[in-house]
Scaffold this motif. Structure first.
Motif, short mmCIF file in Angstrom:
data_model
loop_
_atom_site.label_atom_id
_atom_site.label_comp_id
_atom_site.label_asym_id
_atom_site.label_seq_id
_atom_site.Cartn_x
_atom_site.Cartn_y
_atom_site.Cartn_z
N TRP A 1 56.39 35.81 64.52
CA TRP A 1 56.21 34.38 64.31
C TRP A 1 56.11 34.03 62.83
CZ3 TRP A 1 52.54 30.17 63.73
CH2 TRP A 1 53.03 28.96 64.22
N PHE A 2 57.24 34.19 62.14
CA PHE A 2 57.43 33.77 60.75
C PHE A 2 56.66 34.61 59.73
CE2 PHE A 2 58.11 29.97 63.39
CZ PHE A 2 59.45 29.77 63.13
N ASN A 3 56.41 35.86 60.03
CA ASN A 3 55.86 36.80 59.07
C ASN A 3 57.07 37.40 58.35
OD1 ASN A 3 54.42 38.82 57.70
ND2 ASN A 3 52.99 39.07 59.40
N VAL A 4 57.35 36.90 57.16
CA VAL A 4 58.57 37.23 56.42
C VAL A 4 58.36 38.53 55.64
CG1 VAL A 4 60.25 36.40 54.72
CG2 VAL A 4 59.03 34.75 56.17
N LEU A 5 59.32 39.44 55.78
CA LEU A 5 59.22 40.69 55.02
C LEU A 5 60.19 40.68 53.86
CD1 LEU A 5 61.75 42.81 55.83
CD2 LEU A 5 60.52 42.72 57.97
N ASP A 6 59.97 41.57 52.91
CA ASP A 6 60.76 41.66 51.69
C ASP A 6 61.46 43.02 51.63
OD1 ASP A 6 61.72 41.92 49.09
OD2 ASP A 6 59.93 41.06 48.17
N GLU B 1 64.46 27.78 57.37
CA GLU B 1 63.71 27.02 56.38
C GLU B 1 62.99 25.81 57.00
OE1 GLU B 1 64.67 25.00 52.12
OE2 GLU B 1 65.70 26.86 52.63
N ASN B 2 63.69 25.04 57.81
CA ASN B 2 63.07 23.86 58.43
C ASN B 2 61.95 24.25 59.39
OD1 ASN B 2 64.72 22.11 57.02
ND2 ASN B 2 66.23 21.99 58.67
N GLU B 3 62.14 25.33 60.14
CA GLU B 3 61.11 25.81 61.06
C GLU B 3 59.86 26.27 60.30
OE1 GLU B 3 61.05 25.95 64.51
OE2 GLU B 3 62.80 24.66 64.34
N ILE B 4 60.07 26.97 59.21
CA ILE B 4 58.93 27.42 58.40
C ILE B 4 58.18 26.21 57.85
CG2 ILE B 4 58.28 28.60 56.26
CD1 ILE B 4 60.57 30.60 56.89
N GLU B 5 58.90 25.24 57.32
CA GLU B 5 58.25 24.04 56.78
C GLU B 5 57.49 23.28 57.86
OE1 GLU B 5 61.65 22.15 54.96
OE2 GLU B 5 61.04 22.87 52.97
N SER B 6 58.04 23.26 59.08
CA SER B 6 57.40 22.55 60.18
C SER B 6 56.13 23.25 60.66
CB SER B 6 58.40 22.44 61.35
OG SER B 6 57.77 21.95 62.50
N HIS B 7 56.18 24.56 60.82
CA HIS B 7 55.03 25.31 61.34
C HIS B 7 54.00 25.67 60.27
CE1 HIS B 7 56.63 25.74 65.36
NE2 HIS B 7 57.78 26.13 64.85
N PHE B 8 54.44 25.72 59.02
CA PHE B 8 53.54 26.12 57.92
C PHE B 8 53.68 25.13 56.76
CE2 PHE B 8 54.64 29.85 60.34
CZ PHE B 8 53.42 30.45 60.57
N PRO B 9 53.32 23.86 56.98
CA PRO B 9 53.49 22.86 55.91
C PRO B 9 52.68 23.24 54.67
CG PRO B 9 52.26 21.94 57.78
CD PRO B 9 52.69 23.31 58.18
N GLY B 10 53.33 23.17 53.54
CA GLY B 10 52.65 23.47 52.28
C GLY B 10 52.56 24.94 51.94
N ARG C 1 55.32 31.56 51.59
CA ARG C 1 56.14 31.99 52.73
C ARG C 1 57.57 31.45 52.59
NH1 ARG C 1 54.02 33.39 57.71
NH2 ARG C 1 52.09 32.35 57.07
N LEU C 2 57.68 30.19 52.22
CA LEU C 2 58.99 29.56 52.08
C LEU C 2 59.78 30.21 50.94
CD1 LEU C 2 60.74 27.40 53.34
CD2 LEU C 2 59.72 25.75 51.76
#
Length: 189
Positions: free
Chosen positions: A79-84, A108-117, A121-122
């Motif tokens: 659930w949007f845990n982004v790896l590098d 990108e839009n999903e991340i902004e929606s679920h994790f505003p600010g 992460r973005l």
């Protein structure tokens, strides 16, 4: 890296999660001849920012000096845990292939929606860059993000490790193991 060597070893990593705070990670070490040569388990926070560190730890838990490559099922897990992939490659000294299976406009839009600010992460997601499509000899197409390896080598390895369909065997087996462990114990570590 000698691509034709049957002893070439890939650490395939996949995850599985349900409605808990932790997602189960499984790592399968698979040789080029498709023999399983090791395994390890770990976990990552659902919706967290610890995927990169958790995968580095998981590879370290193997205590293997004979690994040639890390293959990961996706760059955005649990659930949007982004790896590098670049950081994983630097920390382990191994090339990294992140494999996905569907064309997408991005998250990108999903991340902004679920994790505003959540700029960190973005930004991490944006730094992943574009995926590159690669056709497999099975007739399927996969999408790759790479660190420390070129497209030709990465595609060759993915193709050789894919028996049918589009999921390379190290990732298919790791996903099965992660699901089984998640169902049996709820989480790892």
């Amino acid at each position: 890296m000698h691509l034709g060597k049957k002893g070439l070893r890939v650490a395939g990593i996949a995850e599985s999660f349900s409605c808990s705070a932790r997602s189960t990670l499984a790592c399968v070490v698979m040789r080029r001849d498709l023999r399983i040569d090791g395994a390890a388990f770990g976990s990552v926070t659902v919706g967290g920012m610890d995927a990169t560190g958790s995968i580095i730890d998981l590879i370290g838990d193997l205590h293997r000096k004979d690994l040639n490559l890390v293959m990961i099922s996706g760059c955005v897990i649990a659930w949007f845990n982004v790896l590098d992939p670049e950081a994983i490659s630097r920390a382990t000294g191994l090339p990294v292939i992140a494999v996905t299976y569907e064309a997408s406009e991005g998250l990108e839009n999903e991340i902004e929606s679920h994790f505003p600010g959540d700029r960190a992460r973005l930004e991490l997601y944006r730094n992943l860059g574009e995926r590159t499509a690669f056709p497999l000899s099975t007739g399927e197409r996969i999408y790759l993000r790479l660190a420390g390896i070129g497209l030709h080598e990465a595609g060759f390895i993915c193709d050789r490790f894919t028996l049918d369909g589009r999921v390379p065997e190290p990732l298919r087996v790791a996903r099965l193991m992660a699901r089984a462990l998640m169902r049996g114990t709820g989480s790892a570590r």
